[in-house]
Design an enzyme around this catalytic site. Structure first.
Site, PDB file in Angstrom:
ATOM      1  N   CYS A  33       0.918  -1.477   0.009  1.00 47.36           N
ATOM      2  CA  CYS A  33       0.025   0.243  -0.170  1.00 47.36           C
ATOM      3  C   CYS A  33       0.941   0.987  -0.058  1.00 47.36           C
ATOM      4  O   CYS A  33       2.188   1.356   0.248  1.00 47.36           O
ATOM      5  CB  CYS A  33      -0.669  -0.332   1.066  1.00 47.36           C
ATOM      6  SG  CYS A  33      -0.107  -0.294   3.042  1.00 47.36           S
ATOM      7  N   HIS A  34       0.707   2.454  -0.361  1.00 43.17           N
ATOM      8  CA  HIS A  34       0.853   3.971  -0.119  1.00 43.17           C
ATOM      9  C   HIS A  34       0.282   4.622   0.418  1.00 43.17           C
ATOM     10  O   HIS A  34      -0.965   4.455   0.834  1.00 43.17           O
ATOM     11  CB  HIS A  34       1.246   3.921  -2.031  1.00 43.17           C
ATOM     12  CG  HIS A  34       1.565   2.866  -2.721  1.00 43.17           C
ATOM     13  ND1 HIS A  34       2.536   2.666  -2.585  1.00 43.17           N
ATOM     14  CD2 HIS A  34       0.608   2.286  -3.619  1.00 43.17           C
ATOM     15  CE1 HIS A  34       1.937   1.870  -3.981  1.00 43.17           C
ATOM     16  NE2 HIS A  34       1.527   1.325  -4.369  1.00 43.17           N
ATOM     17  N   TYR A  50       3.219  11.720 -12.615  1.00 43.18           N
ATOM     18  CA  TYR A  50       1.769  11.784 -12.396  1.00 43.18           C
ATOM     19  C   TYR A  50       1.696  12.562 -10.655  1.00 43.18           C
ATOM     20  O   TYR A  50       2.220  12.282 -10.164  1.00 43.18           O
ATOM     21  CB  TYR A  50       0.856  10.195 -11.705  1.00 43.18           C
ATOM     22  CG  TYR A  50       1.348   9.576 -10.906  1.00 43.18           C
ATOM     23  CD1 TYR A  50       0.398   9.559  -9.753  1.00 43.18           C
ATOM     24  CD2 TYR A  50       2.129   8.862 -11.210  1.00 43.18           C
ATOM     25  CE1 TYR A  50       0.833   8.344  -8.514  1.00 43.18           C
ATOM     26  CE2 TYR A  50       2.424   7.392 -10.475  1.00 43.18           C
ATOM     27  CZ  TYR A  50       1.877   7.983  -8.919  1.00 43.18           C
ATOM     28  OH  TYR A  50       2.491   7.160  -8.175  1.00 43.18           O
ATOM     29  N   ARG A 125      12.857  -0.168  -3.417  1.00 40.97           N
ATOM     30  CA  ARG A 125      12.356  -0.791  -4.643  1.00 40.97           C
ATOM     31  C   ARG A 125      13.052   0.169  -5.997  1.00 40.97           C
ATOM     32  O   ARG A 125      13.638   1.734  -5.651  1.00 40.97           O
ATOM     33  CB  ARG A 125      10.543  -0.108  -4.715  1.00 40.97           C
ATOM     34  CG  ARG A 125       9.780  -0.402  -5.694  1.00 40.97           C
ATOM     35  CD  ARG A 125       8.285   0.340  -6.132  1.00 40.97           C
ATOM     36  NE  ARG A 125       7.608  -0.312  -6.182  1.00 40.97           N
ATOM     37  CZ  ARG A 125       6.107   0.159  -6.751  1.00 40.97           C
ATOM     38  NH1 ARG A 125       6.236   1.588  -6.294  1.00 40.97           N
ATOM     39  NH2 ARG A 125       5.109  -0.445  -7.153  1.00 40.97           N
ATOM     40  N   ARG A 131       6.071   3.927 -17.957  1.00 39.04           N
ATOM     41  CA  ARG A 131       4.988   5.634 -17.510  1.00 39.04           C
ATOM     42  C   ARG A 131       5.069   5.919 -16.538  1.00 39.04           C
ATOM     43  O   ARG A 131       4.433   6.917 -15.945  1.00 39.04           O
ATOM     44  CB  ARG A 131       3.596   4.705 -17.362  1.00 39.04           C
ATOM     45  CG  ARG A 131       3.124   3.902 -16.766  1.00 39.04           C
ATOM     46  CD  ARG A 131       1.846   3.148 -17.257  1.00 39.04           C
ATOM     47  NE  ARG A 131       1.827   2.046 -16.519  1.00 39.04           N
ATOM     48  CZ  ARG A 131       1.356   1.899 -15.229  1.00 39.04           C
ATOM     49  NH1 ARG A 131       0.676   3.360 -14.677  1.00 39.04           N
ATOM     50  NH2 ARG A 131       1.439   0.882 -14.636  1.00 39.04           N
ATOM     51  N   TYR A 158       9.375  -4.071 -10.012  1.00 38.53           N
ATOM     52  CA  TYR A 158       8.380  -3.624 -10.285  1.00 38.53           C
ATOM     53  C   TYR A 158       8.847  -3.504 -11.895  1.00 38.53           C
ATOM     54  O   TYR A 158       9.240  -2.429 -12.801  1.00 38.53           O
ATOM     55  CB  TYR A 158       7.144  -2.358 -10.039  1.00 38.53           C
ATOM     56  CG  TYR A 158       6.189  -1.926 -10.617  1.00 38.53           C
ATOM     57  CD1 TYR A 158       4.889  -3.143 -10.938  1.00 38.53           C
ATOM     58  CD2 TYR A 158       5.691  -1.053 -10.281  1.00 38.53           C
ATOM     59  CE1 TYR A 158       4.461  -2.749 -11.318  1.00 38.53           C
ATOM     60  CE2 TYR A 158       4.226  -0.748 -10.748  1.00 38.53           C
ATOM     61  CZ  TYR A 158       3.093  -1.997 -11.391  1.00 38.53           C
ATOM     62  OH  TYR A 158       2.360  -1.623 -11.697  1.00 38.53           O
ATOM     63  N   HIS A 182       3.435  -7.338  -8.072  1.00 39.52           N
ATOM     64  CA  HIS A 182       2.059  -7.893  -9.357  1.00 39.52           C
ATOM     65  C   HIS A 182       2.306  -9.165 -10.059  1.00 39.52           C
ATOM     66  O   HIS A 182       2.068  -9.314 -10.556  1.00 39.52           O
ATOM     67  CB  HIS A 182       1.208  -7.269  -9.664  1.00 39.52           C
ATOM     68  CG  HIS A 182       1.119  -5.515  -9.000  1.00 39.52           C
ATOM     69  ND1 HIS A 182       1.416  -5.230  -7.451  1.00 39.52           N
ATOM     70  CD2 HIS A 182       1.292  -3.993  -9.210  1.00 39.52           C
ATOM     71  CE1 HIS A 182       1.706  -4.674  -6.748  1.00 39.52           C
ATOM     72  NE2 HIS A 182       1.741  -3.523  -7.895  1.00 39.52           N
ATOM     73  N   ASP A 251      -2.947  -2.474  -2.375  1.00 38.39           N
ATOM     74  CA  ASP A 251      -2.211  -1.615  -3.211  1.00 38.39           C
ATOM     75  C   ASP A 251      -2.926  -0.184  -3.294  1.00 38.39           C
ATOM     76  O   ASP A 251      -3.005   0.561  -3.976  1.00 38.39           O
ATOM     77  CB  ASP A 251      -2.459  -2.125  -5.097  1.00 38.39           C
ATOM     78  CG  ASP A 251      -1.834  -1.074  -5.625  1.00 38.39           C
ATOM     79  OD1 ASP A 251      -0.372  -0.861  -5.298  1.00 38.39           O
ATOM     80  OD2 ASP A 251      -2.481  -0.293  -6.655  1.00 38.39           O
ATOM     81  N   ASN A 256      -3.133   5.042 -10.720  1.00 39.55           N
ATOM     82  CA  ASN A 256      -2.959   5.361 -12.181  1.00 39.55           C
ATOM     83  C   ASN A 256      -4.337   4.104 -12.637  1.00 39.55           C
ATOM     84  O   ASN A 256      -4.148   3.836 -13.052  1.00 39.55           O
ATOM     85  CB  ASN A 256      -2.156   4.946 -12.591  1.00 39.55           C
ATOM     86  CG  ASN A 256      -1.101   5.955 -11.810  1.00 39.55           C
ATOM     87  OD1 ASN A 256      -1.251   7.079 -12.014  1.00 39.55           O
ATOM     88  ND2 ASN A 256      -0.322   5.377 -10.992  1.00 39.55           N
TER      89      ASN A 256
HETATM   90  C1  0GY Z   1       2.001   0.161  -7.903  1.00 33.98           C
HETATM   91  C2  0GY Z   1       1.392  -0.012  -9.029  1.00 33.98           C
HETATM   92  C3  0GY Z   1       1.336   1.715  -9.470  1.00 33.98           C
HETATM   93  C4  0GY Z   1       1.554   2.789  -9.243  1.00 33.98           C
HETATM   94  C5  0GY Z   1       2.869   2.958  -8.664  1.00 33.98           C
HETATM   95  O1  0GY Z   1       4.678   3.946  -7.415  1.00 33.98           O
HETATM   96  C6  0GY Z   1       4.052   4.407  -8.224  1.00 33.98           C
HETATM   97  O2  0GY Z   1       3.543   4.534  -7.921  1.00 33.98           O
HETATM   98  O3  0GY Z   1       3.713   2.313  -8.476  1.00 33.98           O
HETATM   99  C7  0GY Z   1       1.126   1.821 -11.360  1.00 33.98           C
HETATM  100  O4  0GY Z   1       0.999   2.929 -11.796  1.00 33.98           O
HETATM  101  O5  0GY Z   1       1.033   1.064 -12.076  1.00 33.98           O
HETATM  102  O6  0GY Z   1       2.173  -0.501  -7.424  1.00 33.98           O
HETATM  103  O7  0GY Z   1       1.077   1.220  -6.751  1.00 33.98           O
END
Ligand code: 0GY
Length: 298
Positions: A33-34, A50, A125, A131, A158, A182, A251, A256
């Site tokens: 999670c973020h 973004y 990470r 993107r 990722y 993922h 997540d 996005n």
């Molecule tokens: C996720 C996926 C995305 C974004 C990020 O750090 C991020 O901006 O990971 C995505 O846009 O696929 O894991 O949150």
């Protein structure tokens, strides 16, 4: 004070998720999670690709409690670049109930890393999704690994499924634990027995330091919510084949996404579909994340 306006097409997280039917076992960890901002306190990075809605620690902790999660692993999001302050602030506020994954520059100092470790960071990470970031040469990441390895940290990677072949030798050269976000983003319109997913399973088979997040059905699914049926065979294959090296997460706040915002209650209810037995569920939700993120406490 900086002010930010979220992107015009940004989808805001669901503020009223349904209560899941599945009861998470005690000690469950949301391992992906973020937090975003809030931007006026923790500004978004100038190089970001973004600008999200604010989604701060209080909202994350409220979701945690609502879903019945006990702990979080907060992953630095690319919109904050290498400025980890929002994530670190959330870790400290969580009083031991959160660990973190940072994004750092190769020039990061030992003291900075030690301070992050004290706050609860246990990994870095490396993001190869174009993107989101402009990937750096391997040398850049090797320099970071040299610095974080002495702390016992791991690397989260990722990438898009199509990039795995090209990155294989670098990824497999890593001697730390490596966590794949993922499931390596499989194309779930292809067969779970097809060559692309076989390559990913081989990565896990051949390298016991690799772990996998069986996360983001909402990103991968073509069938869509609430059951994400087309993602189930992929996630279940990974959970059943590598039960001690899988992690689950929401997540949240789902950056996005373009078509809809998932209901986090449905994301929890996806768990018994991919981990059908109590033993698999306990490993996925409790034992594995505890071993990777809270090993100092064990
Ligand atoms: C996720 C996926 C995305 C974004 C990020 O750090 C991020 O901006 O990971 C995505 O846009 O696929 O894991 O949150």
């Amino acid at each position: 004070m900086a002010t930010f306006t979220m992107d015009a097409d940004w989808l805001v997280f669901d503020r009223a998720p349904t209560r899941p039917t599945f009861s998470l076992p005690p000690g469950s960890v949301d391992a992906h999670c973020h937090v975003f901002g809030p931007g006026d306190v923790f500004p978004y990075a100038p190089e970001r690709k973004y600008t999200p809605c604010d989604a701060g620690k209080d909202q994350l902790f409220a979701l945690r409690d609502f879903l019945g999660v006990d702990n979080n692993v907060i992953v630095q999001a690319t919109c904050h670049g290498t400025d980890n302050r929002a994530m670190l602030d959330a870790l400290v506020s969580a009083n031991g109930r959160a660990r973190g994954v940072a994004t750092v520059h190769p020039d990061v100092s030992h003291d900075e890393l030690a301070e992050m470790h004290d706050s609860g960071v246990r990994g870095v990470r490396f993001n190869y999704v174009r993107r989101l970031v402009d990937p750096e040469p391997d040398e850049y990441y090797h320099r970071i690994v040299e610095k974080i390895a002495p702390f016992g940290w791991h690397v989260v990677i990722y990438f898009e499924a199509a990039d795995l072949a090209e990155r294989w030798s670098f990824f497999t050269s890593l001697e730390t634990d490596v966590v794949v976000d993922h499931m390596g983003r499989p194309d779930v319109t292809q067969s779970v027995n097809g060559p692309a997913f076989a390559r990913f399973l081989a990565l896990m088979d051949e390298h016991e330091n690799f772990w996998c997040k069986v996360t983001c059905p909402e990103r991968l699914s073509v069938d869509g919510p609430p059951h994400y049926r087309d993602v189930v065979p992929f996630a279940r294959r990974v959970v059943e084949r590598f039960p001690s090296r899988v992690l689950w997460g929401t997540d949240w706040p789902h950056p996005n996404l373009r078509d809809y915002m998932p209901d986090d209650g449905a994301i929890v209810d996806f768990i018994p579909e991919i981990a059908p037995t109590p033993d698999l569920q306990r490993k996925l939700l409790v034992d594995n994340p505890m071993r990777l993120y809270w090993r100092d406490d064990e």
